[in-house]
Design an enzyme around this catalytic site. Structure first.
Site, mmCIF file in Angstrom:
data_model
loop_
_atom_site.group_PDB
_atom_site.id
_atom_site.type_symbol
_atom_site.label_atom_id
_atom_site.label_comp_id
_atom_site.label_asym_id
_atom_site.label_seq_id
_atom_site.Cartn_x
_atom_site.Cartn_y
_atom_site.Cartn_z
ATOM 1 N N HIS A 196 0.952 -1.361 -0.181
ATOM 2 C CA HIS A 196 -0.235 -0.067 -0.139
ATOM 3 C C HIS A 196 1.050 1.248 -0.009
ATOM 4 O O HIS A 196 2.041 1.053 0.213
ATOM 5 C CB HIS A 196 -0.800 -0.032 1.233
ATOM 6 C CG HIS A 196 0.033 0.463 2.699
ATOM 7 N ND1 HIS A 196 0.659 -0.820 3.274
ATOM 8 C CD2 HIS A 196 -0.212 1.114 3.376
ATOM 9 C CE1 HIS A 196 1.166 -0.310 3.908
ATOM 10 N NE2 HIS A 196 0.981 0.760 4.385
ATOM 11 N N ASP A 198 0.684 5.160 1.860
ATOM 12 C CA ASP A 198 0.188 6.045 2.837
ATOM 13 C C ASP A 198 -0.756 7.237 2.197
ATOM 14 O O ASP A 198 -0.255 7.885 1.687
ATOM 15 C CB ASP A 198 0.965 6.448 3.885
ATOM 16 C CG ASP A 198 1.601 5.450 4.598
ATOM 17 O OD1 ASP A 198 1.128 3.997 4.697
ATOM 18 O OD2 ASP A 198 2.746 5.429 5.198
ATOM 19 N N HIS A 253 4.802 0.017 -0.201
ATOM 20 C CA HIS A 253 5.482 -0.553 0.949
ATOM 21 C C HIS A 253 4.678 -1.692 1.471
ATOM 22 O O HIS A 253 3.457 -1.655 1.336
ATOM 23 C CB HIS A 253 6.067 0.402 1.922
ATOM 24 C CG HIS A 253 5.063 1.222 2.850
ATOM 25 N ND1 HIS A 253 4.429 2.220 2.158
ATOM 26 C CD2 HIS A 253 4.677 0.891 4.066
ATOM 27 C CE1 HIS A 253 3.653 2.714 3.081
ATOM 28 N NE2 HIS A 253 3.715 2.184 4.107
ATOM 29 N N ARG A 262 8.043 -8.374 15.530
ATOM 30 C CA ARG A 262 8.337 -7.274 15.143
ATOM 31 C C ARG A 262 7.449 -6.181 15.563
ATOM 32 O O ARG A 262 6.218 -6.366 15.731
ATOM 33 C CB ARG A 262 8.674 -6.958 13.790
ATOM 34 C CG ARG A 262 9.210 -5.612 13.266
ATOM 35 C CD ARG A 262 9.098 -5.881 11.537
ATOM 36 N NE ARG A 262 9.559 -4.470 11.170
ATOM 37 C CZ ARG A 262 8.758 -3.490 10.914
ATOM 38 N NH1 ARG A 262 7.538 -3.586 10.910
ATOM 39 N NH2 ARG A 262 9.397 -2.328 10.179
#
Length: 319
Positions: A196, A198, A253, A262
């Site tokens: 996607h 942002d 990204h 993570r």
């Protein structure tokens, strides 16, 4: 002081910009990085290690809570706690998250649902961290304005300095994918958070020391980004692409699974709902206006109506 270095990953080097160097050189380098990648890393950024560690500690404490405790933070509508499901249109990922409005009053109101152990401490840490990141993001936007040759240095940062700005703060936790835990990082293919861009103006992201973030290069290749918990990654958003009339492109990204848990902390700098987004006139002089004007409220509705990976800006391109 060196203004820029390069973090090499194969044949491609990600720009690493030292913000303590200051001056026109840094502004030009930021512009160059946005033009080529829509992405760069900043070091010596001015956000204290203590501030970052406190925020990471609060985030870890939240994600270590039992599921029923985390769910008290509310279903993501879109703000609140979510797990697995991303958005409203069927997207999913190997992630749980907490999405908060980036303004002190709203954080204060929600903190008692999120951290019953010590809501005042949670609120104080989150608001302090958001304040630091908003200031850093404004500095970056002002450097970009200078590098673009815009007379008004605050023409971009004023969107975030507006008290009614619609910025949000997101904590992401990616558990170990048990199916791939035994595999080396390069062989892991499970998607934690899908491809996607942002929608906002600019994003600041930091994470713990685990890999997973990848950016899409202009030629379609995916580039893994080395983790660095002491620095911030800067991502161009859709609104900044429009404001620069396409000179900067928002970076696509994704996050892949990791052999260890993570966690990332992400600040999305956005304008107020009524703010009108359109190509800045000084950047349209030698080319046609590529996008029609829209409000941030309109664009948010468009984003919510589409799948995560779908292109959104095409709807607003001029013919």
């Amino acid at each position: 002081m060196v203004a820029i270095s390069k973090e090499s990953n194969g044949s491609v080097s990600i720009p690493v910009i030292d913000m303590s160097a200051g001056g026109e050189n840094v502004s030009e380098l930021m512009v160059r990085a946005c033009e080529r990648f829509g992405f760069f890393k900043v070091v010596n950024h001015g956000v204290s290690k203590e501030c970052m560690k406190r925020m990471e500690s609060e985030a870890l404490s939240f994600f270590e809570l039992p599921p029923y405790e985390k769910q008290r933070a509310g279903p993501p509508d879109p703000l609140g706690y979510g797990s697995g499901k991303i958005g409203f249109n069927g997207d999913a990922g190997e992630v749980e998250y907490l999405l908060l409005p980036a303004n002190p009053q709203s954080v204060d109101l929600r903190s008692w649902q999120i951290c019953r152990r010590n809501p005042s401490q949670f609120s104080r840490v989150v608001n302090g961290y958001i304040k630091e990141l908003r200031e850093l993001e404004c500095k970056i936007l002002e450097s970009l304005a200078q590098g673009l040759g815009l007379k008004e240095r605050d023409v971009l940062s004023r969107f975030l300095r507006d008290e009614g700005n619609d910025s949000v703060f997101r904590l992401n936790h990616y558990p170990v994918c048990q199916e791939e835990a035994h595999l080396p990082a390069a062989s892991q293919s499970k998607v934690g958070f899908g491809e996607h861009s942002d929608p906002q103006i600019l994003t600041l992201l930091t994470s713990n020391n685990e890999p997973g973030l990848q950016i899409c290069l202009r030629d379609g290749r995916w580039l893994p980004v080395s983790a660095d918990p002491s620095s911030f990654f800067v991502l161009v958003g859709d609104c900044l692409q429009v404001l620069t009339n396409g000179r900067f492109e928002s970076v696509r990204h994704r996050v892949m699974s990791s052999s260890k848990p993570r966690m990332s902390m992400v600040y999305f700098g956005a304008p107020s709902l009524h703010s009108r987004i359109f190509p800045l006139p000084p950047l349209v002089t030698q080319s046609k206006c590529k996008y029609r004007s829209f409000t941030w409220s309109e664009y948010k509705k468009t984003c919510y109506s589409l799948r995560l990976g779908q292109s959104r800006l095409g709807i607003y391109e001029t013919v």
